[in-house]
Design a protein around this motif. Sequence first.
Motif, PDB file in Angstrom:
ATOM      1  N   LEU A  16      -9.025  -2.343  -4.558  1.00  0.00           N
ATOM      2  CA  LEU A  16      -8.921  -0.879  -4.508  1.00  0.00           C
ATOM      3  C   LEU A  16      -9.393  -0.248  -5.813  1.00  0.00           C
ATOM      4  O   LEU A  16     -10.064   0.798  -5.803  1.00  0.00           O
ATOM      5  CB  LEU A  16      -7.485  -0.470  -4.221  1.00  0.00           C
ATOM      6  CG  LEU A  16      -6.961  -0.748  -2.804  1.00  0.00           C
ATOM      7  CD1 LEU A  16      -5.472  -0.440  -2.724  1.00  0.00           C
ATOM      8  CD2 LEU A  16      -7.722   0.083  -1.779  1.00  0.00           C
ATOM      9  N   ILE A  51      -5.737   0.986   8.291  1.00  0.00           N
ATOM     10  CA  ILE A  51      -6.371  -0.229   8.807  1.00  0.00           C
ATOM     11  C   ILE A  51      -5.349  -1.353   8.958  1.00  0.00           C
ATOM     12  O   ILE A  51      -5.308  -2.046   9.980  1.00  0.00           O
ATOM     13  CB  ILE A  51      -7.520  -0.662   7.870  1.00  0.00           C
ATOM     14  CG1 ILE A  51      -8.625   0.398   7.851  1.00  0.00           C
ATOM     15  CG2 ILE A  51      -8.094  -2.007   8.303  1.00  0.00           C
ATOM     16  CD1 ILE A  51      -9.677   0.153   6.797  1.00  0.00           C
ATOM     17  N   VAL A  52      -4.522  -1.534   7.936  1.00  0.00           N
ATOM     18  CA  VAL A  52      -3.539  -2.626   7.952  1.00  0.00           C
ATOM     19  C   VAL A  52      -2.503  -2.411   9.057  1.00  0.00           C
ATOM     20  O   VAL A  52      -2.151  -3.353   9.781  1.00  0.00           O
ATOM     21  CB  VAL A  52      -2.858  -2.731   6.579  1.00  0.00           C
ATOM     22  CG1 VAL A  52      -1.622  -3.624   6.642  1.00  0.00           C
ATOM     23  CG2 VAL A  52      -3.839  -3.280   5.552  1.00  0.00           C
ATOM     24  N   PHE A  86     -11.069   7.297   9.121  1.00  0.00           N
ATOM     25  CA  PHE A  86      -9.849   6.524   9.293  1.00  0.00           C
ATOM     26  C   PHE A  86      -8.647   7.430   9.558  1.00  0.00           C
ATOM     27  O   PHE A  86      -7.768   7.099  10.335  1.00  0.00           O
ATOM     28  CB  PHE A  86      -9.568   5.673   8.048  1.00  0.00           C
ATOM     29  CG  PHE A  86     -10.599   4.626   7.791  1.00  0.00           C
ATOM     30  CD1 PHE A  86     -10.668   3.491   8.581  1.00  0.00           C
ATOM     31  CD2 PHE A  86     -11.515   4.777   6.765  1.00  0.00           C
ATOM     32  CE1 PHE A  86     -11.628   2.520   8.345  1.00  0.00           C
ATOM     33  CE2 PHE A  86     -12.471   3.813   6.515  1.00  0.00           C
ATOM     34  CZ  PHE A  86     -12.528   2.686   7.306  1.00  0.00           C
ATOM     35  N   ASP A  97      -6.455   5.007   3.417  1.00  0.00           N
ATOM     36  CA  ASP A  97      -7.327   4.466   4.463  1.00  0.00           C
ATOM     37  C   ASP A  97      -6.983   3.009   4.757  1.00  0.00           C
ATOM     38  O   ASP A  97      -6.938   2.581   5.917  1.00  0.00           O
ATOM     39  CB  ASP A  97      -8.791   4.576   4.027  1.00  0.00           C
ATOM     40  CG  ASP A  97      -9.293   6.012   4.024  1.00  0.00           C
ATOM     41  OD1 ASP A  97      -8.630   6.869   4.640  1.00  0.00           O
ATOM     42  OD2 ASP A  97     -10.338   6.279   3.401  1.00  0.00           O
ATOM     43  N   ALA A  98      -6.735   2.234   3.708  1.00  0.00           N
ATOM     44  CA  ALA A  98      -6.382   0.828   3.895  1.00  0.00           C
ATOM     45  C   ALA A  98      -5.052   0.698   4.632  1.00  0.00           C
ATOM     46  O   ALA A  98      -4.868  -0.218   5.447  1.00  0.00           O
ATOM     47  CB  ALA A  98      -6.305   0.123   2.538  1.00  0.00           C
ATOM     48  N   PHE A  99      -4.132   1.606   4.367  1.00  0.00           N
ATOM     49  CA  PHE A  99      -2.835   1.587   5.040  1.00  0.00           C
ATOM     50  C   PHE A  99      -3.014   1.749   6.544  1.00  0.00           C
ATOM     51  O   PHE A  99      -2.382   1.044   7.347  1.00  0.00           O
ATOM     52  CB  PHE A  99      -1.957   2.712   4.479  1.00  0.00           C
ATOM     53  CG  PHE A  99      -0.534   2.690   4.951  1.00  0.00           C
ATOM     54  CD1 PHE A  99       0.293   1.625   4.657  1.00  0.00           C
ATOM     55  CD2 PHE A  99      -0.018   3.737   5.686  1.00  0.00           C
ATOM     56  CE1 PHE A  99       1.615   1.600   5.091  1.00  0.00           C
ATOM     57  CE2 PHE A  99       1.300   3.732   6.125  1.00  0.00           C
ATOM     58  CZ  PHE A  99       2.123   2.665   5.821  1.00  0.00           C
ATOM     59  N   LEU A 110       0.832  -1.206   0.000  1.00  0.00           N
ATOM     60  CA  LEU A 110       0.000   0.000   0.000  1.00  0.00           C
ATOM     61  C   LEU A 110       0.870   1.260   0.000  1.00  0.00           C
ATOM     62  O   LEU A 110       0.530   2.258  -0.650  1.00  0.00           O
ATOM     63  CB  LEU A 110      -0.924  -0.008   1.212  1.00  0.00           C
ATOM     64  CG  LEU A 110      -2.017  -1.086   1.191  1.00  0.00           C
ATOM     65  CD1 LEU A 110      -2.709  -1.172   2.538  1.00  0.00           C
ATOM     66  CD2 LEU A 110      -3.036  -0.797   0.091  1.00  0.00           C
ATOM     67  N   TYR A 136      -8.157   5.694  -1.092  1.00  0.00           N
ATOM     68  CA  TYR A 136      -8.560   4.440  -0.464  1.00  0.00           C
ATOM     69  C   TYR A 136      -7.348   3.637   0.000  1.00  0.00           C
ATOM     70  O   TYR A 136      -7.420   2.906   0.995  1.00  0.00           O
ATOM     71  CB  TYR A 136      -9.417   3.621  -1.423  1.00  0.00           C
ATOM     72  CG  TYR A 136     -10.773   4.246  -1.679  1.00  0.00           C
ATOM     73  CD1 TYR A 136     -11.566   4.675  -0.625  1.00  0.00           C
ATOM     74  CD2 TYR A 136     -11.259   4.430  -2.971  1.00  0.00           C
ATOM     75  CE1 TYR A 136     -12.807   5.257  -0.836  1.00  0.00           C
ATOM     76  CE2 TYR A 136     -12.491   5.005  -3.208  1.00  0.00           C
ATOM     77  CZ  TYR A 136     -13.266   5.421  -2.137  1.00  0.00           C
ATOM     78  OH  TYR A 136     -14.493   5.999  -2.358  1.00  0.00           O
ATOM     79  N   ALA A 137      -6.230   3.759  -0.701  1.00  0.00           N
ATOM     80  CA  ALA A 137      -5.009   3.091  -0.260  1.00  0.00           C
ATOM     81  C   ALA A 137      -4.515   3.673   1.059  1.00  0.00           C
ATOM     82  O   ALA A 137      -3.988   2.950   1.916  1.00  0.00           O
ATOM     83  CB  ALA A 137      -3.923   3.194  -1.328  1.00  0.00           C
ATOM     84  N   ALA A 180      -5.577  -7.436  -3.807  1.00  0.00           N
ATOM     85  CA  ALA A 180      -5.684  -6.180  -3.067  1.00  0.00           C
ATOM     86  C   ALA A 180      -5.778  -4.988  -4.019  1.00  0.00           C
ATOM     87  O   ALA A 180      -6.607  -4.078  -3.826  1.00  0.00           O
ATOM     88  CB  ALA A 180      -4.483  -6.022  -2.137  1.00  0.00           C
TER      89      ALA A 180
END
Length: 439
Positions: A191, A62-63, A220, A58-60, A12, A55-56, A187
């Motif tokens: 995205l 979360i991860v 996030f 936000d995903a970063f 990410l 979105y990456a 992944a």
Amino acid sequence: MLRHLGALGFLLFWLLAASGIYLYIRFDTSVAGAYGSIGELEWWFGGVLRSMHRYAADAFVIVVLAHLVRELLAGRFRGFRAFSWISGVPLLWLMYASGIVGYWLVWDTRAQFSALATAEWLHAAGIGAEPMARNFLGTEQISDRLFSLFVFLHIGLPLALLAGMWVHVQRLGQPATVMPRRLALGALGLLLALALALPVASQAPWDPGAVPATVSIDWFMLFLHPLMYATSPAALWALVLGSTLLLAALPGLARKAPLPAAVVNLENCNGCGRCIADCPYEALVRRPDRRALVLADRCAACGICAGACPSATPFRHVTELVSGIDLPDFTVHDLRRQLQAALDTHPDRVVFRCEHAATPAAGGEIALRCLAMLPPSFVEYALRRGARRVQAVGCREGACKWRLGMDLCAERFAGTREPHLRANVRAEMQDDAYTFALR
């Protein structure tokens, strides 16, 4: 998937970097042109890339938080793991700072709200001689120089984050920073689908003369701002600093007696370097004469190095089996003695079982600290001494307490990594157990 959280974080980050470079090329880094250039990006490719960038990010978050919780629940912050844990704490600050400054560059009402809230929070800590928020309250206070500072921060902070991520994995042998291709493509596809289905759009442009009545929040990345207004700047500082100090102090607060570190027997070490290559925590280095040296403060006492040593073979005709490297509280000689006792009492079935496997060792089974501390030659030794069935039971995929144990076993038993099984021994795997037989 959980075992690949760290690698997913790296993926990410590189996606954010690649998409960010393109967006920066198309971006007008001025107060007057920033909002308009963002609007122009919302056409097809630029809009998809901008959405994936958002979105990456936000995903970063979360991860990274999921990775932290997983390591915390597994107790992976003490002793030899303390460096990796503590070096990861500042990365949380850098991650959030990078994301928040990125929102300011959009120059819309959400950026205005975030910049004002951040300025108030910093001023509450005495940062700045006068309220920093005044810099955003009038057109004359906002200049291209201030905006250039935002751009500099949004480039500099991620670079500092990347440097910190590099430091974070320095004491890990063979760090998993690259995802398997299928998972990586999955992944990225997810995205992309999200970017196409829910494209990101700017809010109304920043108006220095007005305070926005309503703002859409990215919960996030920007949750700190509503939390500050729901409590107070002082309460938010207490929460953030307190959490940071607690995370950094956790290895010391939860300290427990370490296991004895591995010991090198120089008379039996030939300097092959297999133990150094297989150590999961970079706890072994070479001496000037190329023989191994154990860094005790980094040693996990997992025994993987003993399983890698070519001198750790039970076929040696010596009364006391001494290998090049060994665990002082569980030597290769102890392992041979337990194996011989098992062959005497249960010749029909010999089972080596990792003590961290899902099913604990039963009577007559040989418990190992890690399955990879089992030299492959012990399997052939058991078969040649009359065992009709030999098994080796380890951890489930991705659940190895010592990170690399099952991966190293798979390579050794498949004959692709030294030391390996001889060609006259066949290995079959089902779930987390190997069954061996002579060909």
